[in-house]
Motif scaffolding. Structure first.
Motif, PDB file in Angstrom:
ATOM      1  N   ASP A   1       0.873  -1.166   0.000  1.00  0.00           N
ATOM      2  CA  ASP A   1       0.000   0.000   0.000  1.00  0.00           C
ATOM      3  C   ASP A   1       0.915   1.223   0.000  1.00  0.00           C
ATOM      4  O   ASP A   1       1.459   1.595   1.050  1.00  0.00           O
ATOM      5  N   ASN A   2       1.102   1.812  -1.153  1.00  0.00           N
ATOM      6  CA  ASN A   2       2.042   2.934  -1.257  1.00  0.00           C
ATOM      7  C   ASN A   2       1.558   4.169  -0.498  1.00  0.00           C
ATOM      8  O   ASN A   2       2.373   5.012  -0.111  1.00  0.00           O
ATOM      9  N   ALA A   3       0.268   4.274  -0.275  1.00  0.00           N
ATOM     10  CA  ALA A   3      -0.253   5.399   0.503  1.00  0.00           C
ATOM     11  C   ALA A   3       0.110   5.273   1.979  1.00  0.00           C
ATOM     12  O   ALA A   3       0.162   6.274   2.697  1.00  0.00           O
ATOM     13  N   LYS A   4       0.348   4.045   2.421  1.00  0.00           N
ATOM     14  CA  LYS A   4       0.670   3.795   3.834  1.00  0.00           C
ATOM     15  C   LYS A   4       2.130   3.410   4.037  1.00  0.00           C
ATOM     16  O   LYS A   4       2.526   3.064   5.160  1.00  0.00           O
ATOM     17  N   ASN A   5       2.919   3.430   2.955  1.00  0.00           N
ATOM     18  CA  ASN A   5       4.332   3.040   3.046  1.00  0.00           C
ATOM     19  C   ASN A   5       4.495   1.666   3.705  1.00  0.00           C
ATOM     20  O   ASN A   5       5.406   1.455   4.520  1.00  0.00           O
ATOM     21  N   THR A   6       3.625   0.758   3.339  1.00  0.00           N
ATOM     22  CA  THR A   6       3.580  -0.536   4.016  1.00  0.00           C
ATOM     23  C   THR A   6       3.547  -1.676   2.998  1.00  0.00           C
ATOM     24  O   THR A   6       2.844  -1.598   1.994  1.00  0.00           O
ATOM     25  N   VAL A   7       4.301  -2.724   3.302  1.00  0.00           N
ATOM     26  CA  VAL A   7       4.252  -3.957   2.531  1.00  0.00           C
ATOM     27  C   VAL A   7       3.768  -5.061   3.464  1.00  0.00           C
ATOM     28  O   VAL A   7       4.075  -5.062   4.661  1.00  0.00           O
ATOM     29  N   TYR A   8       2.994  -5.980   2.903  1.00  0.00           N
ATOM     30  CA  TYR A   8       2.383  -7.049   3.689  1.00  0.00           C
ATOM     31  C   TYR A   8       2.807  -8.413   3.138  1.00  0.00           C
ATOM     32  O   TYR A   8       3.113  -8.561   1.965  1.00  0.00           O
ATOM     33  N   LEU A   9       2.756  -9.392   4.037  1.00  0.00           N
ATOM     34  CA  LEU A   9       2.926 -10.776   3.622  1.00  0.00           C
ATOM     35  C   LEU A   9       1.848 -11.588   4.326  1.00  0.00           C
ATOM     36  O   LEU A   9       1.906 -11.798   5.541  1.00  0.00           O
ATOM     37  N   GLN A  10       0.842 -11.980   3.562  1.00  0.00           N
ATOM     38  CA  GLN A  10      -0.219 -12.838   4.092  1.00  0.00           C
ATOM     39  C   GLN A  10       0.241 -14.282   3.964  1.00  0.00           C
ATOM     40  O   GLN A  10       0.542 -14.747   2.863  1.00  0.00           O
ATOM     41  N   MET A  11       0.296 -14.969   5.094  1.00  0.00           N
ATOM     42  CA  MET A  11       0.792 -16.342   5.119  1.00  0.00           C
ATOM     43  C   MET A  11      -0.323 -17.268   5.571  1.00  0.00           C
ATOM     44  O   MET A  11      -0.800 -17.171   6.704  1.00  0.00           O
ATOM     45  N   ASN A  12      -0.750 -18.144   4.673  1.00  0.00           N
ATOM     46  CA  ASN A  12      -1.798 -19.107   4.964  1.00  0.00           C
ATOM     47  C   ASN A  12      -1.243 -20.531   4.923  1.00  0.00           C
ATOM     48  O   ASN A  12      -0.151 -20.758   4.393  1.00  0.00           O
ATOM     49  N   SER A  13      -1.992 -21.450   5.467  1.00  0.00           N
ATOM     50  CA  SER A  13      -1.600 -22.867   5.463  1.00  0.00           C
ATOM     51  C   SER A  13      -0.164 -23.027   5.949  1.00  0.00           C
ATOM     52  O   SER A  13       0.648 -23.728   5.318  1.00  0.00           O
ATOM     53  N   LEU A  14       0.142 -22.409   7.044  1.00  0.00           N
ATOM     54  CA  LEU A  14       1.515 -22.424   7.542  1.00  0.00           C
ATOM     55  C   LEU A  14       1.957 -23.823   7.945  1.00  0.00           C
ATOM     56  O   LEU A  14       1.145 -24.641   8.427  1.00  0.00           O
ATOM     57  N   LYS A  15       3.235 -24.080   7.731  1.00  0.00           N
ATOM     58  CA  LYS A  15       3.838 -25.371   8.037  1.00  0.00           C
ATOM     59  C   LYS A  15       4.964 -25.175   9.045  1.00  0.00           C
ATOM     60  O   LYS A  15       5.555 -24.091   9.107  1.00  0.00           O
ATOM     61  N   PRO A  16       5.313 -26.205   9.797  1.00  0.00           N
ATOM     62  CA  PRO A  16       6.436 -26.069  10.737  1.00  0.00           C
ATOM     63  C   PRO A  16       7.719 -25.602  10.052  1.00  0.00           C
ATOM     64  O   PRO A  16       8.511 -24.866  10.664  1.00  0.00           O
ATOM     65  N   GLU A  17       7.923 -25.981   8.812  1.00  0.00           N
ATOM     66  CA  GLU A  17       9.139 -25.574   8.098  1.00  0.00           C
ATOM     67  C   GLU A  17       9.138 -24.101   7.715  1.00  0.00           C
ATOM     68  O   GLU A  17      10.142 -23.583   7.220  1.00  0.00           O
ATOM     69  N   ASP A  18       8.038 -23.399   7.946  1.00  0.00           N
ATOM     70  CA  ASP A  18       8.005 -21.943   7.745  1.00  0.00           C
ATOM     71  C   ASP A  18       8.570 -21.203   8.952  1.00  0.00           C
ATOM     72  O   ASP A  18       8.727 -19.979   8.913  1.00  0.00           O
ATOM     73  N   THR A  19       8.860 -21.917  10.022  1.00  0.00           N
ATOM     74  CA  THR A  19       9.404 -21.289  11.227  1.00  0.00           C
ATOM     75  C   THR A  19      10.738 -20.625  10.930  1.00  0.00           C
ATOM     76  O   THR A  19      11.659 -21.254  10.395  1.00  0.00           O
ATOM     77  N   ALA A  20      10.836 -19.342  11.240  1.00  0.00           N
ATOM     78  CA  ALA A  20      12.046 -18.567  10.953  1.00  0.00           C
ATOM     79  C   ALA A  20      11.844 -17.143  11.452  1.00  0.00           C
ATOM     80  O   ALA A  20      10.729 -16.760  11.834  1.00  0.00           O
ATOM     81  N   VAL A  21      12.924 -16.380  11.424  1.00  0.00           N
ATOM     82  CA  VAL A  21      12.811 -14.932  11.580  1.00  0.00           C
ATOM     83  C   VAL A  21      12.577 -14.363  10.185  1.00  0.00           C
ATOM     84  O   VAL A  21      13.330 -14.672   9.252  1.00  0.00           O
ATOM     85  N   TYR A  22      11.549 -13.549  10.064  1.00  0.00           N
ATOM     86  CA  TYR A  22      11.189 -12.955   8.784  1.00  0.00           C
ATOM     87  C   TYR A  22      11.636 -11.488   8.755  1.00  0.00           C
ATOM     88  O   TYR A  22      11.359 -10.736   9.695  1.00  0.00           O
ATOM     89  N   TYR A  23      12.302 -11.114   7.677  1.00  0.00           N
ATOM     90  CA  TYR A  23      12.810  -9.766   7.502  1.00  0.00           C
ATOM     91  C   TYR A  23      12.201  -9.119   6.256  1.00  0.00           C
ATOM     92  O   TYR A  23      12.073  -9.783   5.221  1.00  0.00           O
ATOM     93  N   CYS A  24      11.860  -7.854   6.364  1.00  0.00           N
ATOM     94  CA  CYS A  24      11.535  -7.127   5.143  1.00  0.00           C
ATOM     95  C   CYS A  24      12.749  -6.306   4.740  1.00  0.00           C
ATOM     96  O   CYS A  24      13.589  -5.941   5.579  1.00  0.00           O
ATOM     97  N   ALA A  25      12.838  -6.040   3.456  1.00  0.00           N
ATOM     98  CA  ALA A  25      13.983  -5.326   2.907  1.00  0.00           C
ATOM     99  C   ALA A  25      13.528  -4.444   1.758  1.00  0.00           C
ATOM    100  O   ALA A  25      12.538  -4.747   1.087  1.00  0.00           O
ATOM    101  N   ALA A  26      14.294  -3.373   1.536  1.00  0.00           N
ATOM    102  CA  ALA A  26      13.957  -2.411   0.492  1.00  0.00           C
ATOM    103  C   ALA A  26      15.153  -2.159  -0.417  1.00  0.00           C
ATOM    104  O   ALA A  26      16.309  -2.231   0.020  1.00  0.00           O
ATOM    105  N   THR A  27      14.850  -1.873  -1.672  1.00  0.00           N
ATOM    106  CA  THR A  27      15.891  -1.539  -2.636  1.00  0.00           C
ATOM    107  C   THR A  27      15.343  -0.552  -3.656  1.00  0.00           C
ATOM    108  O   THR A  27      14.151  -0.564  -3.955  1.00  0.00           O
ATOM    109  N   GLY A  28      16.246   0.261  -4.183  1.00  0.00           N
ATOM    110  CA  GLY A  28      15.860   1.184  -5.240  1.00  0.00           C
ATOM    111  C   GLY A  28      15.861   0.533  -6.611  1.00  0.00           C
ATOM    112  O   GLY A  28      15.427   1.151  -7.589  1.00  0.00           O
ATOM    113  N   LEU A  29      16.306  -0.703  -6.692  1.00  0.00           N
ATOM    114  CA  LEU A  29      16.303  -1.432  -7.953  1.00  0.00           C
ATOM    115  C   LEU A  29      14.889  -1.866  -8.298  1.00  0.00           C
ATOM    116  O   LEU A  29      14.077  -2.131  -7.419  1.00  0.00           O
ATOM    117  N   SER A  30      14.623  -1.933  -9.582  1.00  0.00           N
ATOM    118  CA  SER A  30      13.321  -2.434 -10.023  1.00  0.00           C
ATOM    119  C   SER A  30      13.444  -3.942 -10.175  1.00  0.00           C
ATOM    120  O   SER A  30      14.462  -4.542  -9.877  1.00  0.00           O
TER     121      SER A  30
END
Length: 124
Positions: free
Chosen positions: A73-102
């Motif tokens: 949502d560029n109006a809110k300067n926010t990126v989301y990650l909707q995670m469904n059907s989660l599995k034990p192997e999804d366990t981790a620390v999740y990081y968001c990152a930004a770049t000026g590259l397209s």
């Protein structure tokens, strides 16, 4: 000063859902491709998903295709990650990152700004 602040992590049972959010400040969000990465103990950081400036182009790792959805949502300067059907192997620390590259880029070396991470734990 560029800041990326993640939220939304937690403990969930297998099959459950979580939505991660990342609020960005200090840079032009609408000209920043965004990525979600994760790192489990003893493993390397890996790309989960990424989204282009406009949101029209997205990328998903094979392991999360059909279960996770990235959006922004560029109006809110926010990126989301909707995670469904989660599995034990999804366990981790999740990081968001930004770049000026397209693209969006899918390797961590192409991202120049990082959040502090949020823990996601999926119990079996």
């Amino acid at each position: 000063q560029v800041q990326l602040v993640e939220s939304g992590g937690g403990l969930v049972q297998a099959g459950g859902s979580l939505r991660l959010s990342c609020v960005v400040s200090g840079r032009t969000f609408s000209r920043s491709a965004m990525g979600w990465f994760r790192q489990a103990p003893g493993k390397e950081r890996e790309i989960v998903s990424a989204i282009s400036w406009s949101g029209r182009t997205t990328y998903y790792a094979d392991s999360v295709k059909g279960r996770f959805t990235i959006s922004r949502d560029n109006a809110k300067n926010t990126v989301y990650l909707q995670m469904n059907s989660l599995k034990p192997e999804d366990t981790a620390v999740y990081y968001c990152a930004a770049t000026g590259l397209s693209g969006p880029p899918i390797t961590h070396r192409e991202y120049d700004s990082w959040g502090q991470g949020t823990q996601v734990t999926v119990s079996s």
